[in-house]
Write a protein that holds these residues in place. Sequence first.
Motif, PDB file in Angstrom:
ATOM      1  N   PHE A  78       0.937  -1.076   0.063  1.00 13.38           N
ATOM      2  CA  PHE A  78       0.069   0.044  -0.022  1.00 13.38           C
ATOM      3  C   PHE A  78       0.882   1.466   0.078  1.00 13.38           C
ATOM      4  CE2 PHE A  78      -1.576   3.375   2.680  1.00 13.38           C
ATOM      5  CZ  PHE A  78      -2.795   4.012   2.065  1.00 13.38           C
ATOM      6  N   VAL A 340      -4.550   7.050  -6.550  1.00 19.00           N
ATOM      7  CA  VAL A 340      -5.661   6.550  -5.965  1.00 19.00           C
ATOM      8  C   VAL A 340      -6.287   5.159  -6.655  1.00 19.00           C
ATOM      9  CG1 VAL A 340      -8.156   6.627  -5.144  1.00 19.00           C
ATOM     10  CG2 VAL A 340      -6.399   8.768  -4.963  1.00 19.00           C
ATOM     11  N   ARG A 341      -6.514   5.476  -7.957  1.00 22.55           N
ATOM     12  CA  ARG A 341      -7.152   4.178  -8.691  1.00 22.55           C
ATOM     13  C   ARG A 341      -5.938   3.098  -8.595  1.00 22.55           C
ATOM     14  NH1 ARG A 341      -8.657   8.204 -12.202  1.00 22.55           N
ATOM     15  NH2 ARG A 341      -6.833   7.996 -13.568  1.00 22.55           N
ATOM     16  N   LYS A 344      -6.211   1.432  -5.127  1.00 20.49           N
ATOM     17  CA  LYS A 344      -7.375   0.677  -5.083  1.00 20.49           C
ATOM     18  C   LYS A 344      -7.202  -0.747  -5.905  1.00 20.49           C
ATOM     19  CE  LYS A 344     -10.657   4.432  -3.919  1.00 20.49           C
ATOM     20  NZ  LYS A 344     -11.789   4.883  -4.372  1.00 20.49           N
ATOM     21  N   CYS A 345      -6.906  -0.464  -6.948  1.00 21.70           N
ATOM     22  CA  CYS A 345      -6.305  -1.667  -7.889  1.00 21.70           C
ATOM     23  C   CYS A 345      -5.649  -2.732  -7.257  1.00 21.70           C
ATOM     24  CB  CYS A 345      -6.009  -1.294  -9.189  1.00 21.70           C
ATOM     25  SG  CYS A 345      -6.017  -2.603 -10.685  1.00 21.70           S
ATOM     26  N   LEU A 347      -5.298  -3.337  -4.142  1.00 19.58           N
ATOM     27  CA  LEU A 347      -6.110  -3.747  -3.008  1.00 19.58           C
ATOM     28  C   LEU A 347      -6.972  -4.872  -3.523  1.00 19.58           C
ATOM     29  CD1 LEU A 347      -6.666  -0.701  -0.760  1.00 19.58           C
ATOM     30  CD2 LEU A 347      -4.900  -2.355  -0.465  1.00 19.58           C
ATOM     31  N   ASP A 348      -7.443  -4.640  -4.587  1.00 18.05           N
ATOM     32  CA  ASP A 348      -8.340  -5.542  -5.051  1.00 18.05           C
ATOM     33  C   ASP A 348      -7.790  -7.184  -5.178  1.00 18.05           C
ATOM     34  OD1 ASP A 348     -10.354  -3.898  -5.241  1.00 18.05           O
ATOM     35  OD2 ASP A 348      -9.944  -3.437  -7.417  1.00 18.05           O
ATOM     36  N   TRP A 354      -9.865  -5.517   3.296  1.00 14.38           N
ATOM     37  CA  TRP A 354      -8.905  -4.289   3.041  1.00 14.38           C
ATOM     38  C   TRP A 354      -9.664  -3.166   2.354  1.00 14.38           C
ATOM     39  CZ3 TRP A 354      -4.892  -4.309   6.064  1.00 14.38           C
ATOM     40  CH2 TRP A 354      -4.276  -5.465   6.293  1.00 14.38           C
ATOM     41  N   GLY A 355      -9.419  -1.867   2.448  1.00 11.16           N
ATOM     42  CA  GLY A 355     -10.040  -0.856   1.944  1.00 11.16           C
ATOM     43  C   GLY A 355      -9.120   0.380   2.083  1.00 11.16           C
ATOM     44  N   MET A 356      -9.646   1.501   1.539  1.00  9.41           N
ATOM     45  CA  MET A 356      -8.741   2.686   1.702  1.00  9.41           C
ATOM     46  C   MET A 356      -9.622   3.855   1.490  1.00  9.41           C
ATOM     47  SD  MET A 356      -6.548   4.523  -1.443  1.00  9.41           S
ATOM     48  CE  MET A 356      -7.691   5.340  -1.781  1.00  9.41           C
ATOM     49  N   LYS A 357      -9.166   4.985   2.341  1.00 14.01           N
ATOM     50  CA  LYS A 357     -10.021   6.116   2.301  1.00 14.01           C
ATOM     51  C   LYS A 357      -8.928   7.200   2.303  1.00 14.01           C
ATOM     52  CE  LYS A 357     -10.313   5.831   7.578  1.00 14.01           C
ATOM     53  NZ  LYS A 357     -10.977   5.989   8.850  1.00 14.01           N
TER      54      LYS A 357
END
Length: 384
Positions: A78, A340-341, A344-345, A347-348, A354-357
């Motif tokens: 990350f 950011v994209r 997120k990709c 983390l998939d 798992w997530g992101m903010k």
Amino acid sequence: MWVLNNVASSLGDPNQRLTSWFLRALICRTARVSPTLTAMNCHATNVHRRCHMTTSQCRSMSVTELADYVDLIPWHRFGFCASNGAICKATRGHSKVHILDLSITHGMQWPTLIDALAKRPEGPPSLRITVPSARPPVPPLLNASTEQVYSRLANFAKSRDVPFEFRVMNIMNSSSSDPFMSFHLDEFLLTLLNPSLLDVRDDEALVINCQNWLRYLPDEIPLEEDDIGIRDRFLEMIRSLNPHIVVVVDEDAELDSPSLASRITSCVNYLWIPFDALETFLPKESAQRMEYEACVGHKIENIIGYEGMQRIERLETGAKTTHRMKKAHFASFPFCDETVREVKCSLDEHASGWGMKREDEMLVLTWKGHNSVFATAWVPATCC
């Protein structure tokens, strides 16, 4: 500790496994304070004989094993992804980039960056990386030298047609037999951040990369008579180098309290995350899971079992780090939508928890909604 021993299990559920590492840390601490008391309380168990297993289980890995370790959960990737995106954006249009790499993952961040730089429409810049010779004595450990690692990285850069140079900067303190003690002294700062010794060049975009690094600077010890901690002085000296960008990534937890009770509470409330995350896809008997949890146990033992200069784990929250950066006259460098994209990709590829903010100036990695790792990027404030 007797009660904890009855509920702790290295092969139990996440809470039981976490408890077993806390129990080991408490027993190790008690053994130093009162060996007789420890023997009385724990003579019927085997756990006191295993109180040093944390360090012994954190063996040195091969480069391939280290890559698997880093990829296991997005704890490190990350930060790599967010930082590399910010570095690419900040150095766009520059033909020369110089990175001062302050991290604990042995250069694992850089292949992805080199690959991204190789694809720049205007062509790749020349890339120079400076690495300090000393690192915190913490996992992950590697069975190869820094020179060997960066020689392999140089070969990778060559395959991508990225001009590459690396330098291992000797910052050993000659008065200490401990390679990490130099981090506690002025000599470390003066050597590492001296512009001439660092070989700062006007035609290069200077990048300072701090990945899980600031926590190892003991801020409670003032330098000289000016009553400023080494962590703030470190940031001031980085600011004086006028870097093009500074990236700071670390775990989002408050584990630097002088109070043992506060550290235990914060530690329990934070370090359940890796145990719970590993539970989702690795069996309890997995050697890979045990080894990763042993590395977390190494952290627990240091946070709970030690005080003073022996306690090197001094985590601060992202909010507190943000305050420090602003106090040192840095301004936030926002992460772009493309970065950011990409985060997120990445983390998939991992478990759905798992997530992101976005949180103020930070990107934050979350597990089931709980903050785990923050990533920030900074540039010198123009008003200073």
